[in-house]
Design an enzyme around this catalytic site. Structure first.
Site, PDB file in Angstrom:
ATOM      1  CE  LYS A  25      -4.384   0.878   2.442  1.00 30.87           C
ATOM      2  NZ  LYS A  25      -5.389   0.354   3.108  1.00 30.87           N
ATOM      3  CD  GLU A  31     -19.926  -2.449   7.855  1.00 36.47           C
ATOM      4  OE1 GLU A  31     -20.254  -3.232   7.130  1.00 36.47           O
ATOM      5  OE2 GLU A  31     -18.986  -1.410   7.392  1.00 36.47           O
ATOM      6  NE  ARG A  69     -22.956  -3.510   2.730  1.00 37.72           N
ATOM      7  CZ  ARG A  69     -21.890  -4.068   2.287  1.00 37.72           C
ATOM      8  NH1 ARG A  69     -21.012  -4.272   2.989  1.00 37.72           N
ATOM      9  NH2 ARG A  69     -21.754  -3.622   1.052  1.00 37.72           N
TER      10      ARG A  69
HETATM   11  C1  TPP Z   1     -19.408  -1.635   4.315  1.00 40.25           C
HETATM   12  C2  TPP Z   1     -18.284  -0.675   4.368  1.00 40.25           C
HETATM   13  N1  TPP Z   1     -17.790  -0.672   5.376  1.00 40.25           N
HETATM   14  C3  TPP Z   1     -16.520   0.285   5.572  1.00 40.25           C
HETATM   15  C4  TPP Z   1     -16.144   0.971   4.607  1.00 40.25           C
HETATM   16  C5  TPP Z   1     -14.823   2.021   4.711  1.00 40.25           C
HETATM   17  N2  TPP Z   1     -13.884   1.547   4.152  1.00 40.25           N
HETATM   18  C6  TPP Z   1     -13.552   2.036   2.991  1.00 40.25           C
HETATM   19  S1  TPP Z   1     -11.886   1.364   2.106  1.00 40.25           S
HETATM   20  C7  TPP Z   1     -11.786   0.339   3.790  1.00 40.25           C
HETATM   21  C8  TPP Z   1     -10.737  -0.566   3.874  1.00 40.25           C
HETATM   22  C9  TPP Z   1     -10.407  -1.567   2.540  1.00 40.25           C
HETATM   23  O1  TPP Z   1      -9.336  -2.400   2.771  1.00 40.25           O
HETATM   24  P1  TPP Z   1      -8.857  -3.087   1.617  1.00 40.25           P
HETATM   25  O2  TPP Z   1     -10.212  -3.808   0.841  1.00 40.25           O
HETATM   26  O3  TPP Z   1      -8.033  -4.036   2.070  1.00 40.25           O
HETATM   27  O4  TPP Z   1      -8.384  -2.361   0.623  1.00 40.25           O
HETATM   28  P2  TPP Z   1      -7.281  -1.162   0.543  1.00 40.25           P
HETATM   29  O5  TPP Z   1      -7.737   0.119   0.992  1.00 40.25           O
HETATM   30  O6  TPP Z   1      -6.296  -1.992   1.342  1.00 40.25           O
HETATM   31  O7  TPP Z   1      -6.596  -1.469  -0.949  1.00 40.25           O
HETATM   32  C10 TPP Z   1     -12.833   0.453   4.652  1.00 40.25           C
HETATM   33  C11 TPP Z   1     -12.823  -0.110   5.856  1.00 40.25           C
HETATM   34  C12 TPP Z   1     -16.566   0.767   3.461  1.00 40.25           C
HETATM   35  N3  TPP Z   1     -16.195   1.226   2.068  1.00 40.25           N
HETATM   36  N4  TPP Z   1     -17.552  -0.253   3.306  1.00 40.25           N
END
Ligand code: TPP
Length: 615
Positions: A279, A358, A386
């Site tokens: 990342k 969630e 959700r």
């Molecule tokens: C249902 C939901 N809950 C929380 C979020 C907030 N959120 C956005 S990106 C993220 C992390 C995603 O991590 P990952 O899938 O590993 O992607 P990365 O950013 O590491 O590439 C979160 C918790 C979301 N987008 N959707």
């Protein structure tokens, strides 16, 4: 080189060396643009190489690339004809910060909420099979998103139906902060498994040391990546579900990715390709601390005064619950955003991060509550959607206490329609037993948290993405009578009933309205959206001709409609005008721009009131 890339086809004739240059160019454009205009930073930078390799091998949009969440797909935007408009990202009328179907044919399914890509991908794959088409479906999902239950529902279905769908697991071992849960540990074990990686590298090296057979063997190895993994595979979890596991692959090695994508492209069965990425790649600072550089505010952003509601939640939880073991705080991968990181650090045994889960968070809360622990769920309004059924079925129907602290309620700004928290009131309003509240300022948030955690009831508090104008962290908490509103000014004839953020707006225009109509008006802080204060409603209906309601949420099923509903049962009632967000999806822009567009800024509210009164 980027100048010559107007569509993914333009990548196809480049050499590997040129693809690396391209990848650098894309990263530089992302860095420059996000530093200047703001947006997501470390996630998009981590997948630039992966995106280049995907677009090099697959033929988008015929082949369907489905990005989970979409916050990381900046390189995808740049390589699919949106290079020149990229600087407008997240601005009003500009490109969305996520994927959007009406923005490009390459955005197959828009997203913003995590963990949808496997299920949508399988639907697409089945539609393809049904229609006898022949494209590839590739779902790209992060290890963070993989903590969400929907991913397992999708894989369970996919493994059973066994059609062509490729899942690319983009594993950087991070969600927004550290990824949590057993799967995260499992993936980490795979990546760091020295035996597996050694065997894999040794085989490759040995083939290189035997010149006579090296070409043939390596060709075989390239072709049958699948076969090799068959006996070396560490991804047994996925294999047992019926999904071929291949990996782990270095997500910054274009040759390796291209080779493997080409070799699996013709598989007719489900495959999960485990790619590990860093990342924040190409920015040393972001690579070192991807959480800090998760998103940048942009050069022009002005830090507003005051303390954010999120911070106040964090302070309040420390102040109000640290002396007692009966409270447990739950976050669904959003400890930083919801302001509770300090609480989590200081009280590790009284907090849990359940991952991007969630619904699980709420059902989990119900279990805690049955044993006398008061669950406090810190969550964004939009992500609470959700868990609608879990709130109804596992908390309310069971008559269990829980406190829902819903941040980002209302218009959130540049994240746009997937993230606006405008449906929570209508969503919860129809459910029996729940108490729904919204503070007018930071001090009242503190008091509502205090009231909520001591209420022994299901209690929700919604507050906006804003710094609040009034917060004194030295105050002692006050219990507020449940259902009791507050008169902020008393007049005759005209009453404004304002919810949450709208209270300050109404107070700000009070003098102007009074000057205009030459009389005093009543303003009420309707801090309980449910139950409504029937005493006050009866009282004002005696001497007020007109009532206005204001809320930063959907009009249909919202606070205003509760007021209409209440008065509709009376013989006589004042004239009621409700103002909230009309029945539509609100696009992205700054919060101020969006308040204006939806008619909830000061000017619009002033004009709304005056126009109605003039009638
Ligand atoms: C249902 C939901 N809950 C929380 C979020 C907030 N959120 C956005 S990106 C993220 C992390 C995603 O991590 P990952 O899938 O590993 O992607 P990365 O950013 O590491 O590439 C979160 C918790 C979301 N987008 N959707």
């Amino acid at each position: 080189m980027l100048e010559g890339i107007n569509a993914p086809e333009d990548l196809k004739n480049l050499s590997i060396k040129e693809l690396y240059v391209m990848s650098n160019d894309v990263s530089e454009l992302i860095k420059k643009t996000v530093k200047e205009h703001g947006g997501h930073y470390s996630s998009p930078l981590g997948v630039v190489d992966l995106t280049v390799a995907l677009h090099y091998v697959y033929n988008s949009p015929e082949d369907k690339l489905i990005w989970d969440v979409g916050h990381q797909a900046y390189a995808h935007k740049i390589l699919t004809g949106r290079r020149d408009t990229f600087k407008t990202i997240r601005k009003k009328n500009g490109l969305s910060g996520f994927l959007k179907r009406d923005e490009s044919p390459h955005d197959i399914i828009g997203a913003g909420h995590a963990t949808t890509s496997i299920s949508s991908g399988l639907g697409l794959a089945h539609a393809r099979d049904y229609n006898k088409n022949n494209f590839n479906v590739i779902s790209i999902i992060g290890d963070g998103a993989m903590t969400g239950g929907l991913a397992y529902e999708g894989m369970n279905n996919l493994g059973f139906h066994r059609t062509q769908q490729t899942i690319i697991l983009n594993d950087n071992s991070k969600s927004i902060s550290q990824s949590v849960g057993a799967l995260s540990g499992y993936l980490n074990k795979i990546i760091t498994n020295p035996t597996y990686n050694k065997i894999r590298n040794d085989i490759w090296d040995i083939t290189g040391k035997i010149p006579v057979i090296s070409k043939v063997v390596r060709k075989f190895l390239k072709k049958s990546e699948e076969g090799i993994k068959g006996f070396l595979t560490p991804g047994i979890l996925f294999e047992e579900l019926g999904i071929r596991y291949i990996g782990p692959l270095d997500g910054h090695n274009l040759e390796e990715m291209i080779r493997v994508f080409n070799s699996i492209k013709n598989f007719k069965t489900p495959v999960l390709l485990h790619v590990f990425t860093r990342k924040g790649k190409k920015s040393s600072k972001a690579e070192l601390d991807s959480t800090k550089y998760y998103s940048l505010p942009g050069k022009d952003s002005i830090a507003s005064k005051g303390t954010s509601y999120s911070k106040i939640l964090g302070h309040s939880l420390i102040k109000l619950t640290s002396g007692s073991k009966k409270f447990k705080c739950i976050t669904a991968a959003m400890d930083i955003g919801t302001g509770i990181s300090e609480f989590c650090r200081n009280y590790p045994d009284r907090y849990i991060d359940v991952g991007i889960a969630e619904s699980h968070a709420v059902s989990y809360a119900s279990g805690l509550a049955t044993e006398g622990i008061v669950p406090i769920i810190a969550i964004y309004s939009t992500f609470m959607q959700r868990a609608y059924d879990q709130i109804m079925h596992d908390i309310l129907l069971q008559d269990l206490p829980a406190v829902f602290c819903m941040d980002r309620a209302g218009l959130v700004g540049p994240d746009g329609p997937t993230h606006h928290g405008i449906f929570d009131i209508s969503m919860l309003n129809s459910l029996p037993r729940i108490i729904i509240t919204a503070p007018k300022d930071g001090n009242e948030l503190f008091d509502l948290i205090y009231t909520g955690i001591n209420s022994n009831k299901p209690f929700s508090i919604r507050y906006p993405k804003e710094n609040c104008h009034r917060y004194n962290h030295n105050l002692e908490p006050l219990l507020i009578d449940i259902g009791k509103w507050e008169y902020l000014s008393k007049g005759e004839n005209i009453a404004l009933l304002a919810v949450g953020s709208m209270v300050k707006t109404c107070m700000d225009i009070k003098d102007d309205i009074e000057d205009f109509i030459n009389e005093e008006i009543t303003i009420i802080n309707a801090r309980f959206i449910k139950p409504i204060d029937e005493n006050i409603l009866n009282e004002i209906s005696n001497n007020h001709k007109t009532i206005f309601t204001f809320e930063e949420g959907s009009e249909i099923g919202g606070f205003g409609s509760s007021i209409l509903n209440y008065y509709s049962r009376k013989e006589t009632a004042p004239q009621i005008y409700i103002k909230g967000i009309e029945d539509s999806f609100i696009q992205h822009g700054t919060r101020e721009e969006l308040l204006e567009i939806t008619g909830l800024d000061r000017n619009s509210i002033f004009n709304f009131i005056i126009n109605k009164i003039k009638r």
